[in-house]
Design a protein around this motif. Structure first.
Motif, PDB file in Angstrom:
ATOM      1  N   LEU A  73      17.036  64.484  11.695  1.00  0.00           N
ATOM      2  CA  LEU A  73      15.684  64.517  12.246  1.00  0.00           C
ATOM      3  C   LEU A  73      15.759  64.957  13.702  1.00  0.00           C
ATOM      4  O   LEU A  73      16.619  64.494  14.449  1.00  0.00           O
ATOM      5  N   ASN A  74      14.852  65.813  14.093  1.00  0.00           N
ATOM      6  CA  ASN A  74      14.821  66.265  15.481  1.00  0.00           C
ATOM      7  C   ASN A  74      13.376  66.522  15.883  1.00  0.00           C
ATOM      8  O   ASN A  74      12.703  67.370  15.289  1.00  0.00           O
ATOM      9  N   PHE A  75      12.889  65.773  16.880  1.00  0.00           N
ATOM     10  CA  PHE A  75      11.511  65.890  17.345  1.00  0.00           C
ATOM     11  C   PHE A  75      11.486  66.295  18.812  1.00  0.00           C
ATOM     12  O   PHE A  75      12.322  65.855  19.604  1.00  0.00           O
ATOM     13  N   LEU A  76      10.515  67.110  19.177  1.00  0.00           N
ATOM     14  CA  LEU A  76      10.199  67.372  20.577  1.00  0.00           C
ATOM     15  C   LEU A  76       8.764  66.893  20.803  1.00  0.00           C
ATOM     16  O   LEU A  76       7.840  67.336  20.107  1.00  0.00           O
ATOM     17  N   LEU A  77       8.590  65.968  21.746  1.00  0.00           N
ATOM     18  CA  LEU A  77       7.291  65.348  21.990  1.00  0.00           C
ATOM     19  C   LEU A  77       6.822  65.651  23.406  1.00  0.00           C
ATOM     20  O   LEU A  77       7.633  65.950  24.295  1.00  0.00           O
ATOM     21  N   ASP A  78       5.502  65.556  23.625  1.00  0.00           N
ATOM     22  CA  ASP A  78       5.022  65.590  25.005  1.00  0.00           C
ATOM     23  C   ASP A  78       5.158  64.183  25.593  1.00  0.00           C
ATOM     24  O   ASP A  78       5.588  63.246  24.904  1.00  0.00           O
ATOM     25  N   MET A  79       4.795  64.004  26.847  1.00  0.00           N
ATOM     26  CA  MET A  79       5.017  62.723  27.516  1.00  0.00           C
ATOM     27  C   MET A  79       4.094  61.620  27.008  1.00  0.00           C
ATOM     28  O   MET A  79       4.291  60.444  27.314  1.00  0.00           O
ATOM     29  N   GLN A  80       3.096  61.982  26.196  1.00  0.00           N
ATOM     30  CA  GLN A  80       2.226  60.977  25.569  1.00  0.00           C
ATOM     31  C   GLN A  80       2.699  60.603  24.164  1.00  0.00           C
ATOM     32  O   GLN A  80       2.076  59.784  23.495  1.00  0.00           O
ATOM     33  N   GLY A  81       3.793  61.225  23.717  1.00  0.00           N
ATOM     34  CA  GLY A  81       4.340  60.890  22.412  1.00  0.00           C
ATOM     35  C   GLY A  81       3.728  61.655  21.262  1.00  0.00           C
ATOM     36  O   GLY A  81       3.802  61.228  20.112  1.00  0.00           O
ATOM     37  N   VAL A  82       3.142  62.818  21.552  1.00  0.00           N
ATOM     38  CA  VAL A  82       2.571  63.665  20.506  1.00  0.00           C
ATOM     39  C   VAL A  82       3.588  64.742  20.144  1.00  0.00           C
ATOM     40  O   VAL A  82       4.220  65.340  21.023  1.00  0.00           O
ATOM     41  N   ILE A  83       3.746  65.007  18.865  1.00  0.00           N
ATOM     42  CA  ILE A  83       4.782  65.923  18.383  1.00  0.00           C
ATOM     43  C   ILE A  83       4.433  67.376  18.734  1.00  0.00           C
ATOM     44  O   ILE A  83       3.365  67.871  18.402  1.00  0.00           O
TER      45      ILE A  83
END
Length: 325
Positions: A73-83
């Motif tokens: 699994l690999n996610f990149l999120l913004d600083m608010q935790g949105v994918i």
């Protein structure tokens, strides 16, 4: 209560299918009841955990092999935790289409306990700039299966503040698969057409059709599973869908026809109708709700296609199924 029990049984069935295909990283959520169903869930979770630990241990203990690190699994999120981005394996593991994960809150993929842990982490990371840590998080797949993992998490800063983000990665370990993969590459399914022309001295010509490797077959089967788990969703273009699976449009279309005897879109329609028929027979959902749950945009279109396939309208089946035996 019966509805909840049926949901649990469906999850058990799904987990057994995953284990049969070699996936031992899923878990079932405990019911908290003291009954036979809870016992089955407990045993399955223990069995999956033991097998997974054995496979990982073999990877470390095999002195003649190499331990590979595989990003599951690999996610990149913004600083608010949105994918903002995910890798292909994330979509396949959690049974989501790529576009359904983008712009989705990361905590929507977590169970209740992990959501609280993640909320605390977001508050902490917002104050620290560069930050890296490990955290136990339990993901929930689209079918409701649990996926507990130790995640490597950290912040990343871009040239501008709007480029800042958070990365979340799950790494698995496995033995060196070079030898096995080489054998799989040699195990190629080859289809040939033979045409015989002329008389007396017959001239035979052989036309080789495209070859499907083991890896091609695996990707096409993953595509089939994604379709089955997202029947209510619009299917992306075949080109985009093929890219998501890691193949090309030609191999997707050809492979689907060879493996399942039908085209991608015909398969999608057949499975939508099959699920609709089951929902009409065994649930109290309205025909309108069932149509939307199986991806049809309008009731007239759903009724027309259903009747053309089965020979009777959905409303007729509902009347029959509600009659006392």
């Amino acid at each position: 209560m019966d509805k909840l029990r049926k949901m649990d049984l469906n999850k058990i069935n799904r987990m057994l299918m995953e284990m049969a295909s070699g996936n031992f990283f899923y878990r079932l959520e405990r019911t908290g009841n003291h009954d036979s169903l809870e016992s089955i869930i407990l045993v399955l979770n223990m069995l999956a955990e033991e097998i997974q630990e054995i496979l990982i241990h073999q990877g470390y203990a095999n002195l003649n092999g190499i331990v590979n690190q595989l990003i599951q699994l690999n996610f990149l999120l913004d600083m608010q935790g949105v994918i903002k981005g995910v890798n292909k394996s994330t979509c396949l593991t959690l049974s989501y289409l790529h576009e359904d994960l983008l712009k989705k809150p990361f905590d929507a993929l977590l169970n209740a306990k992990s959501k609280k842990r993640w909320t605390k982490f977001l508050k902490k990371i917002g104050k620290k700039g560069f930050y890296e840590t490990s955290m136990e998080l339990t993901f929930v797949s689209r079918e409701g299966l649990l996926l507990p993992h130790t995640c490597h998490i950290g912040s990343c800063e871009g040239q501008h503040n709007q480029d800042n983000g958070i990365w979340v990665t799950v790494v698995l370990f496995s033995k060196d698969r070079k030898e096995r993969d080489e054998l799989q590459r040699q195990d190629i399914i080859s289809y040939k057409e033979k045409e015989t022309t002329g008389s007396g001295n017959e001239r035979k010509t052989t036309k080789n059709r495209p070859k499907l490797s083991f890896e091609d077959i695996r990707k096409i089967r993953e595509g089939r599973n994604l379709i089955l788990n997202n029947l209510e969703k619009d299917l992306p273009s075949l080109r985009d869908f093929a890219l998501q699976l890691g193949t090309n449009e030609f191999k997707l279309k050809y492979g689907f026809k060879e493996l399942f005897g039908t085209s991608v879109y015909r398969f999608l329609l057949q499975e939508r109708l099959r699920k609709a028929k089951m929902l009409i027979q065994y649930t109290d959902f309205t025909i309108k709700t069932i149509a939307y749950k199986t991806g049809f945009k309008s009731i007239p279109h759903f009724s027309r296609v259903y009747k053309k396939t089965y020979g009777y309208a959905p409303s007729e089946l509902r009347k029959i199924s509600r009659k006392d035996p």
